[in-house]
Design an enzyme around this catalytic site. Structure first.
Site, short mmCIF file in Angstrom:
data_model
loop_
_atom_site.label_atom_id
_atom_site.label_comp_id
_atom_site.label_asym_id
_atom_site.label_seq_id
_atom_site.Cartn_x
_atom_site.Cartn_y
_atom_site.Cartn_z
CE LYS A 127 4.12 -7.23 -13.98
NZ LYS A 127 2.97 -8.31 -14.54
CE LYS A 162 -5.52 -1.38 -13.05
NZ LYS A 162 -6.20 -2.53 -13.11
CB SER A 215 -4.50 -1.17 -16.47
OG SER A 215 -5.27 -2.50 -16.92
CG HIS A 263 -1.89 -1.24 1.03
ND1 HIS A 263 -1.89 -2.42 1.84
CD2 HIS A 263 -3.10 -1.39 0.62
CE1 HIS A 263 -2.84 -3.22 1.72
NE2 HIS A 263 -3.72 -2.41 0.86
CG HIS A 264 4.59 1.72 -2.44
ND1 HIS A 264 4.12 0.39 -2.72
CD2 HIS A 264 5.06 2.37 -3.47
CE1 HIS A 264 4.24 0.16 -4.08
NE2 HIS A 264 4.82 1.37 -4.65
CE LYS A 302 -2.25 -11.45 -11.44
NZ LYS A 302 -1.50 -10.66 -12.66
#
Ligand code: NAD
Length: 478
Positions: A100, A76, A369, A70-71, A112
């Site tokens: 990524k 996503k 995205s 959660h930085h 994920k």
């Protein structure tokens, strides 16, 4: 009533492999052990089960959503529909998403999802029920939302599933203006974005093109520069594999081998990717394609055929100590997540190869995205407001130049110069820019210290440094 509990034997060590890569790269950073531990750990692992109706009874579905870091917010990552999916795999894929996003400077934390089913065993109606119920379970626990956690497609899922998620989320959150930003990879008719479907494969192709353009690196591994005539084998003819193959051939490479579930095909003079795709669509198999000179029933044999570049674009753990020595390629471009084991990578580099790591190579999907999410939050398609203005300005310029020089442009030249950018052109240009800049960012780290040794290590070093800065700036509270 049936259950599909994961068994210990199904568990993999994928997350362990990602952590191994992390630990190795962390040696080249200067952060304290506690901070590194915070970056590496999965913050939230939500494992749940829910029933669906199947025939006259029920079936229990196993599912996961993992928010690794959660930085940055939101988190996503895609949702994998596969009977092989397990908690270790979802954690590994969530962690890879964190690194990524940092590598390509997309401001998200990694996440994920996984639904443990083989989609082929369910009707469309049942798949819709599973997807909507999965979404409701995420809503109940605050694991989805445009500013919380934003799913996308992954192995086994696509635009159809993303539409169901978007509709379920919007229905459960009436009046929420940004509801459609709760999921990306949607069809364009549902406020998706032009170019998202092909983005990951396009990104892979750009990554490969960039890699083979660097003379110094190509000399070291014994390849000439440039994609023209390079022989490439692709594993997986799904979303990532198909578009990687398509754009690589458009960039001048020869796709000489394609490997799928059912087997592999090879032709040293090149295969027509579109024709193979259509052949599979109509017959259900790539085997039997008339343009192939060789066929292999054992699909793994396909990976070992002569080529310059191998693009694994199916699943993880495909290239291991068991087959790495038989791989003829000099470059492995990881379209899939985690296709090469750390041990195999070491051997490949020792033998003079180069790996374009998944964390970077397949980041085109999340990049576009990100553009889709921005579009959903701004409620306007890219190019809509400025296109005509741009065209008018260009027209004025062309008229002025023609007037001053007395040289008239041809209608085609005029149209090319005057034309304002469409959404697709803007998306593709943003994607290309991201992939090219990120490659050189990684390569600079790679060249800065020979001990770093691999592009994966270099990419990870860069990611760790960026995430560390975010965590340090945020501080710890409460
Ligand atoms: P997909 O479901 O569209 O395609 C996967 C293809 O691989 C299918 O055609 C399947 O039949 C084939 N396949 C499965 N097992 C195989 C095997 N053993 N040998 C050969 N082929 C096999 O999935 P996808 O979205 O293309 O994802 C593929 C990989 O790329 C996954 O690792 C995924 O995590 C990764 N990825 C996907 C995206 C995306 O935008 N879709 C983005 C980043 C990374």
């Amino acid at each position: 009533m049936s259950t599909n509990n994961p068994t210990a034997t199904e568990e993999t060590h994928f997350f362990g492999d990602v952590c191994k890569n992390f630990d190795h790269a962390a040696q080249f950073t200067k952060h304290d052990a506690g901070l590194l531990d915070q970056i590496k750990s999965c913050n939230s692992v939500y494992r749940f089960r829910f029933p669906i109706r199947k025939g006259n009874g029920f079936e229990v579905i196993d599912a996961w959503r993992v928010e690794h870091s959660h930085h940055q917010s939101p988190t996503k990552g895609g949702i994998r529909y596969s009977e092989m999916v397990n908690e270790d795999e979802v954690m590994a894929l969530a962690a890879l998403m964190t690194y990524k996003c940092a590598i390509v400077n997309v401001p998200f934390g990694g996440a994920k999802g996984g639904i443990k089913i083989n989609p082929k065993n369910y009707t469309v109606g049942e798949l819709e029920n599973i997807t909507r119920r999965y979404t409701v379970e995420l809503i109940k626990k605050n694991f989805i939302g445009p500013s919380i956690d934003v799913p996308a497609p992954d192995y086994g899922s696509g635009e159809r599933e993303m539409s169901w998620i978007a509709d379920t989320y919007a229905t459960m959150n009436p009046g929420q203006l940004d509801a459609l930003g709760a999921v990306t990879g949607k069809p364009i008719s549902l406020h998706g974005i032009a170019g998202r479907r092909e983005a990951t494969g396009r990104g892979v192709a750009i990554a490969v093109r960039e890699c083979v353009s660097v003379a110094e690196d190509m000399e070291r591994i014994g390849l000439t520069t440039g994609l023209s005539g390079k022989k490439i084998i692709v594993q997986g003819l799904g979303n990532v594999g198909y578009y990687s193959a398509k754009f690589l051939s458009e960039f001048g490479a020869l796709i000489v081998g394609i490997c799928e579930f059912e087997g592999a095909i090879y032709n040293a003079d090149g295969l027509d990717v579109e024709a193979v795709f259509q052949h599979r669509k109509s017959t259900g198999s790539i085997l039997g394609y008339a343009g192939a000179k060789q066929e292999f029933k054992n699909t793994m044999e396909g990976l070992e055929q002569p080529c310059d570049i191998l693009v694994p674009a199916a699943l993880e753990n495909q290239i291991t100590v068991n087959n790495i020595r038989n791989i003829k390629a000099k470059v492995i471009a990881e379209g899939a997540n985690g296709p090469t084991s750390p041990e195999a990578e070491e051997i490949f580099y020792q033998n003079g190869g180069l790996i374009i790591p998944d964390m970077y190579a397949n980041a085109g999907g999340v990049t576009v995205s990100y553009f889709e999410w921005l579009k959903n939050l701004s409620h306007v398609a890219f190019g809509r407001i400025n296109r005509r203005f741009e065209e008018n300005s260009n027209l004025n310029l062309v008229n002025m130049v023609e007037g001053i020089t007395g040289i008239a442009l041809t209608p085609i030249q005029r149209a090319t110069i005057v034309k304002g950018a469409s959404e697709l052109e803007l998306v593709n240009s943003g994607l290309e820019d991201t992939m090219i800049r990120s490659y050189h960012e990684i390569r600079e780290i790679y060249k800065s210290n020979p001990a770093i040794g691999t592009l994966r290590n270099a990419a990870m070093v860069g990611a760790i440094n960026k995430i560390a800065v975010s965590y340090q700036n945020l501080g710890v509270w409460p």
